[in-house]
Design an enzyme around this catalytic site. Sequence first.
Site, PDB file in Angstrom:
ATOM      1  N   LYS A   1      -0.130  11.812   5.344  1.00 24.40           N
ATOM      2  CA  LYS A   1       0.196  10.765   6.313  1.00 24.40           C
ATOM      3  C   LYS A   1       0.809   9.546   5.622  1.00 24.40           C
ATOM      4  O   LYS A   1       1.817   9.002   6.071  1.00 24.40           O
ATOM      5  CB  LYS A   1      -1.078  10.375   7.072  1.00 24.40           C
ATOM      6  CG  LYS A   1      -0.898   9.285   8.118  1.00 24.40           C
ATOM      7  CD  LYS A   1      -1.266   7.891   7.598  1.00 24.40           C
ATOM      8  CE  LYS A   1      -2.739   7.767   7.266  1.00 24.40           C
ATOM      9  NZ  LYS A   1      -3.096   6.369   6.841  1.00 24.40           N
TER      10      LYS A   1
ATOM     11  N   LYS B   1       0.836  -1.209   0.000  1.00 22.43           N
ATOM     12  CA  LYS B   1       0.000   0.000   0.000  1.00 22.43           C
ATOM     13  C   LYS B   1       0.866   1.252   0.000  1.00 22.43           C
ATOM     14  O   LYS B   1       0.540   2.246  -0.664  1.00 22.43           O
ATOM     15  CB  LYS B   1      -0.931   0.010   1.214  1.00 22.43           C
ATOM     16  CG  LYS B   1      -1.839   1.244   1.310  1.00 22.43           C
ATOM     17  CD  LYS B   1      -2.731   1.403   0.080  1.00 22.43           C
ATOM     18  CE  LYS B   1      -3.522   2.723   0.095  1.00 22.43           C
ATOM     19  NZ  LYS B   1      -4.583   2.758   1.114  1.00 22.43           N
TER      20      LYS B   1
END
EC number: 1.1.1.60
Length: 299
Positions: free
Chosen positions: A239, A171
């Site tokens: 983030k 990811k």
Amino acid sequence: MTTIGFIGLGVMGAPMAANLVRAGHDVVGYNRSPGKVAALVESGGRGADTVADAVRGADVVITMLPDSPDVEEVVLGEDGVLAHASEGTIHVDASTIRPDVARAVADAARARGVRPLDAPVSGGEAGAVDGVLSIMVGGDAADLEEVRPVLEAVGRTIVHVGPSGAGQTVKAANQLIVAGNLQLVAEALVFLDAHGVDLEPAVEVLGGGLAGSTVLERKAAGMLSRSFAPGFRVDLHHKDLGIVLDAARAAGVAVPVGSQVADLVASLRAQGGGGLDHSALLLQVERLSGRDTELGREA
């Protein structure tokens, strides 16, 4: 019917939980904002007042939370998932978190007899609504096969990529590619506009060639119409790129382009763009180019 405890009913979690209900599963949802729980109940799910209420009796627990500390609190906390899950429960963490945290959570789960899978998703809000997410799964392959019928209600591409933490690592790579692609699409649009090119047909022809991508297909239209309602917020991509940079540093890997895009995302966020869709990188390119915030007009 599988009983699923679903924790985290935000932009991604809410449509995922709704799709699980539509697929015939018994979904018990929990969210810190009660309104999100009420929406799930209206769609046919059940509501829980606490994490414990969502987890008790569940065959599968899915968490979809904003960041690593949230997952640690909800899963590992004194009154969290592992404190109430039955032995043999499969815990699917669909959040995007640091790979080292995913491994630590998985170790703690196994110690309690819970079967962990880190299964972050890609596809944005649209993919969640349509149930066509790409899901990259780390953990035991046999556990994935057991829970695959559940995941097929929310995703189209579901792939085992390795042991615990591998899903989060893939990811991170996904977010690196998406950020770089978004930045280049933004630069290309500003470049084309500066030369007076008709942008819609330009995007069409670019999409048919080697420059074509899912990012171009899904995001260019919003960039052209200046619609930056968040499908995936700048705050979250900021983030995620932090995760990329930390993981790259730990592995001794250079990501020079990724580092520069991370700086541009951080700058856009610092200028108040954190709540916008990450395609708002277009605004950053325009500012750097000394152009107005409307395509076709120079400052």
